[in-house]
Design an enzyme around this catalytic site. Structure first.
Site, PDB file in Angstrom:
ATOM      1  N   GLU A 185       1.001  -1.474  -0.074  1.00  0.00           N
ATOM      2  CA  GLU A 185      -0.032   0.008   0.063  1.00  0.00           C
ATOM      3  C   GLU A 185       0.931   1.044   0.084  1.00  0.00           C
ATOM      4  O   GLU A 185       0.825   2.171   0.964  1.00  0.00           O
ATOM      5  CB  GLU A 185      -0.890  -0.160   1.259  1.00  0.00           C
ATOM      6  CG  GLU A 185      -2.046  -1.150   0.947  1.00  0.00           C
ATOM      7  CD  GLU A 185      -3.144  -1.009   2.064  1.00  0.00           C
ATOM      8  OE1 GLU A 185      -2.902  -0.409   3.069  1.00  0.00           O
ATOM      9  OE2 GLU A 185      -4.279  -1.540   2.050  1.00  0.00           O
ATOM     10  N   GLU A 341      -6.125  -8.080  -1.211  1.00  0.00           N
ATOM     11  CA  GLU A 341      -6.814  -8.307   0.192  1.00  0.00           C
ATOM     12  C   GLU A 341      -8.235  -7.813   0.281  1.00  0.00           C
ATOM     13  O   GLU A 341      -8.510  -7.008  -0.218  1.00  0.00           O
ATOM     14  CB  GLU A 341      -6.092  -7.325   1.320  1.00  0.00           C
ATOM     15  CG  GLU A 341      -4.540  -7.486   1.390  1.00  0.00           C
ATOM     16  CD  GLU A 341      -3.942  -6.490   2.349  1.00  0.00           C
ATOM     17  OE1 GLU A 341      -4.570  -5.780   2.906  1.00  0.00           O
ATOM     18  OE2 GLU A 341      -2.518  -6.166   2.186  1.00  0.00           O
TER      19      GLU A 341
HETATM   20  C1  GAL Z   1      -4.529  -3.388   5.036  1.00  0.00           C
HETATM   21  C2  GAL Z   1      -3.074  -3.685   4.790  1.00  0.00           C
HETATM   22  C3  GAL Z   1      -2.870  -4.984   5.632  1.00  0.00           C
HETATM   23  C4  GAL Z   1      -3.509  -4.864   6.983  1.00  0.00           C
HETATM   24  C5  GAL Z   1      -5.033  -4.484   6.796  1.00  0.00           C
HETATM   25  C6  GAL Z   1      -5.841  -4.585   7.951  1.00  0.00           C
HETATM   26  O1  GAL Z   1      -4.551  -1.806   4.432  1.00  0.00           O
HETATM   27  O2  GAL Z   1      -2.524  -3.546   3.794  1.00  0.00           O
HETATM   28  O3  GAL Z   1      -1.555  -5.086   5.913  1.00  0.00           O
HETATM   29  O4  GAL Z   1      -2.863  -4.136   8.034  1.00  0.00           O
HETATM   30  O5  GAL Z   1      -5.027  -3.365   6.206  1.00  0.00           O
HETATM   31  O6  GAL Z   1      -5.478  -3.371   8.729  1.00  0.00           O
END
Ligand code: GAL
Length: 701
Positions: A185, A341
């Protein structure tokens, strides 16, 4: 006045009858698009983000078995494991990761490895304090959290090169490693230290060549801020309140975006050189506006992004997530993408941030991604952490590994996607309408948000939502993109425009396209300087209007009406239009400008330009979108109940319809005909029943 006002409906409809339309051939995709399913050995990518380093090694085997049982064939690993891979400067240990890969690969699970630069080790900060970013008060971030490094720190660049090179050399020929995710990110934070200031000055010098050119472009004579040496150029400190120069501030956003790209590219170049057969991606953040994704994603093979729809209470409105998917797809020529994700449970850090979702919603959100062009879904994360900041951020499993309802629905979805792979493979979203997203305008509005209640993303969402609710697929295009294949381009609040963009839009309209602009378009030039032409500046001729007065009223409701006399609520901003060649579509009904024009339609070449001088309510946008689409010969979708979405993918000879019910009620959608249910093989009647939180995937036989 009413007599003078052409009918809202008539103007809209006649415009389309008179205007010749472009053929509708879909454009784009210069090079052969990356084929994610082929890359994953013919399997739809179905995965979890897994952190073997967080768990006892004895658990890995049972994890892999459970994953396999849920049809999981993909994991993303290691993006926060720098300290485990390089525990001491220059000394590497990949043995643990090799063992984890061995276990996973034995269960048919392949991996993408994250380069771990999003979370540098404590020893690195201790040894090289300058790798920490500096906030605008001149204080360096302290160790802890993550993503707080300085993009221009030579020590950080060297450390990045070292770890990425070591990983690439170790894994370049690993049969279980499909490729790479760069960092995690990318985007924040802005760093205000001396190296970042020097980098900004260098960027300015490369752009403007001479200080005279920079001073002219930025209008630095204002308050006497003229620079006589490059080294005098400051960063736009927020501590100065909103008093910094907007031109300098916009260039600063651009330079930060460019530096983020360069940092990603630094890693891409290492990987391409050492591991040329492995693919490279990054996990973007959808609507995040700190970087221009159309530039950041250029060096990548495909786009991946992180999709978390579970913030707040109302999960039935899916339009915002749909827009984020489409923006992500649009950021790389509309190639299919993957979700790196995908929400796998409740979000939360020190508190929980949402309410729990019905298990069916986790499936619906996964299919929503697929419907918008995802060829891969990877859930964050396999199991909720026992440790650290994200103890409240649920994975698919909870800490006890019980095969809970989320695991069950993830398994069901995995089996279904395996079944659907052949059908999905090679299909993509085709859209006749495009939403033009301008990173420069977004940044300029961040710098000067106009009025309290203005929100650029809400403007995007209103127009996007209207076409989507009308059952029309929408692409997102960026100013550098190819507009030629579309029938309708919507460019809400196109605040910052340069000559090439104006010319491109004019050519699009001349050739028969319809352009929809909204308030505060054409106000600023590419330097974030206000035009001295009559508004909407360089777009005035296209729109066939002049604007000599406007009324920002955050707290007041206006009303606009067409010849039908029906009042429609309007708010936030009121541009008072004077048509030159345009016709009136809507007029204001209140205040000193009652009867003056709020929305116009202008014929230009073979096409048409609408200018909407205010912000309307969702129903008015829907009404307009339906008329526009019909007029352009774009078939409307079926009537969709609130909380139900339809999206379509297609490939030669096949249409794949996704009907998604995000509500807790059974819903019904009446299609034009019966379709085959792609999962059961049965024919569904035209009237499709959608149980609560359910999804139907239908296809032409
Ligand atoms: C995303 C990040 C993950 C994890 C997730 C939940 O933005 O890429 O590593 O932190 O949020 O907080």
């Amino acid at each position: 006045m009413r007599n003078r006002v052409a009918s809202f409906l008539l103007v809209l409809v006649s415009a389309f009858i008179l205007a010749a339309r472009p053929s509708g051939a879909q454009s784009k995709e210069p090079a052969k698009p990356f084929d994610l399913i082929q890359w994953n050995g013919g399997k739809f990518i179905y995965g979890v983000d897994y952190y073997p380093e967080h768990w006892n090694e004895t658990q890995w085997e049972s994890d892999a078995k459970m994953m396999q049982a849920a049809s999981i064939n993909f994991v993303r690993l290691a993006e926060f494991a720098w300290v485990k891979m390089e525990p001491v400067e220059g000394k590497f240990d990949f043995a643990w990761l090799d063992r984890a890969l061995k276990v996973l690969n034995a269960h048919g699970i392949k991996a993408v490895l994250g380069t771990p630069t999003g979370s540098p080790p404590a020893w690195l900060y201790a040894k090289y304090p300058d790798i920490a970013a500096m906030d605008e008060n001149g204080v360096r971030y302290r160790y802890g959290s993550r993503r707080n490094y300085c993009l221009h720190s030579p020590n950080f660049i060297a450390a990045t090169q070292r770890i990425v090179t070591a990983m690439a050399e170790h894994y370049r020929n690993h049969p279980g490693v499909l490729g790479w995710q760069i960092d995690n990110e990318l985007g924040d934070p802005l760093c205000y230290d001396a190296s970042c200031r020097a980098a900004f000055q260098k960027w300015c010098r490369a752009k403007y060549k001479t200080l005279a050119a920079l001073n002219k472009a930025w209008g630095t004579i204002f308050w006497g801020h003229t620079y006589l040496a490059w080294s005098e150029i400051p960063l736009p400190w927020n501590t100065l309140g909103k008093a910094h120069n907007p031109s300098l501030a916009l260039d600063h956003r651009r330079s930060h975006s460019a530096a983020t790209h360069d940092y990603l590219k630094l890693q891409v170049d290492i990987l391409r050189k050492i591991a040329p057969t492995q693919a490279i991606t990054h996990n973007d953040m959808g609507m995040y506006d700190g970087v221009d994704y159309s530039v950041l994603n250029k060096p990548l093979d495909f786009v991946a992004w992180d999709n978390y729809p579970m913030f707040g209470e109302d999960y039935s409105n899916s339009l915002g997530v749909g827009l984020a998917h489409d923006l992500m797809r649009g950021s790389k020529n509309n190639q299919n993408f993957m979700v790196m994700e995908q929400q796998g449970g409740l979000p939360g850090w020190n508190i929980f941030w949402g309410r729990q979702a019905a298990p069916g919603l986790y499936r619906a959100w996964a299919y929503q991604g697929v419907a918008h062009g995802a060829d891969g879904i990877c859930y964050f994360r396999w199991r909720t952490s026992r440790y650290g900041t994200e103890q409240y951020w649920q994975g698919v499993l909870d800490q006890d590994s019980y095969a809970n309802a989320r695991y069950q629905i993830v398994s069901q979805t995995g089996k279904e996607l395996a079944k659907l792979t052949e059908l999905l493979h090679g299909s993509k979203v085709v859209a006749p309408v495009a939403l033009l997203v301008s990173p420069d305008s977004r940044w300029a509005f961040q710098i000067q948000p106009l009025v309290k209640d203005f929100n650029y993303n809400r403007q995007l969402g209103s127009y996007y939502g209207a076409f989507r609710r009308a059952g029309v697929n929408v692409d997102v295009v960026f100013p550098q993109g190819d507009l030629s294949g579309y029938k309708i381009i919507v460019a809400p609040s196109l605040f910052v425009v340069d000559k090439p963009l104006v010319e491109k839009l004019a050519a699009f309209v001349k050739n028969g396209g319809t352009l929809i602009l909204s308030y505060r378009s054409g106000v600023k030039d590419e330097n974030n300087v206000v035009t001295d032409q009559t508004l909407p500046g360089p777009l005035a001729e296209l729109a066939g209007i002049e604007i000599h007065d406007f009324d920002p009223q955050t707290n007041q409701q206006q009303e606009v009406a067409g010849p039908d006399g029906v009042g429609r609520p309007a708010r936030v901003w009121f541009d008072i239009l004077t048509p030159t060649t345009a016709e009136t579509v809507l007029s204001y009904t209140k205040g000193y400008y009652a009867g003056k024009v709020a929305m116009s339609g202008n014929r230009f070449g073979k096409g048409r330009v609408y200018y909407v001088g205010t912000e309307l309510a969702a129903e008015a946008y829907l009404e307009g979108a339906k008329l526009e689409a019909q007029g352009a010969g774009i078939p409307l979708g079926p009537e969709l109940p609130e909380g139900v979405e339809m999206a379509v993918r297609e490939k030669p000879g096949k249409k794949i319809l996704f009907l998604l019910n995000y509500t807790e009620k059974a819903q019904k959608v009446t299609l034009d005909r019966g379709y085959q249910n792609a999962l059961t093989g049965e024919t569904e009647p035209a009237e499709v029943q959608l149980p609560a939180f359910d999804v139907k995937i239908l296809t032409t036989p």
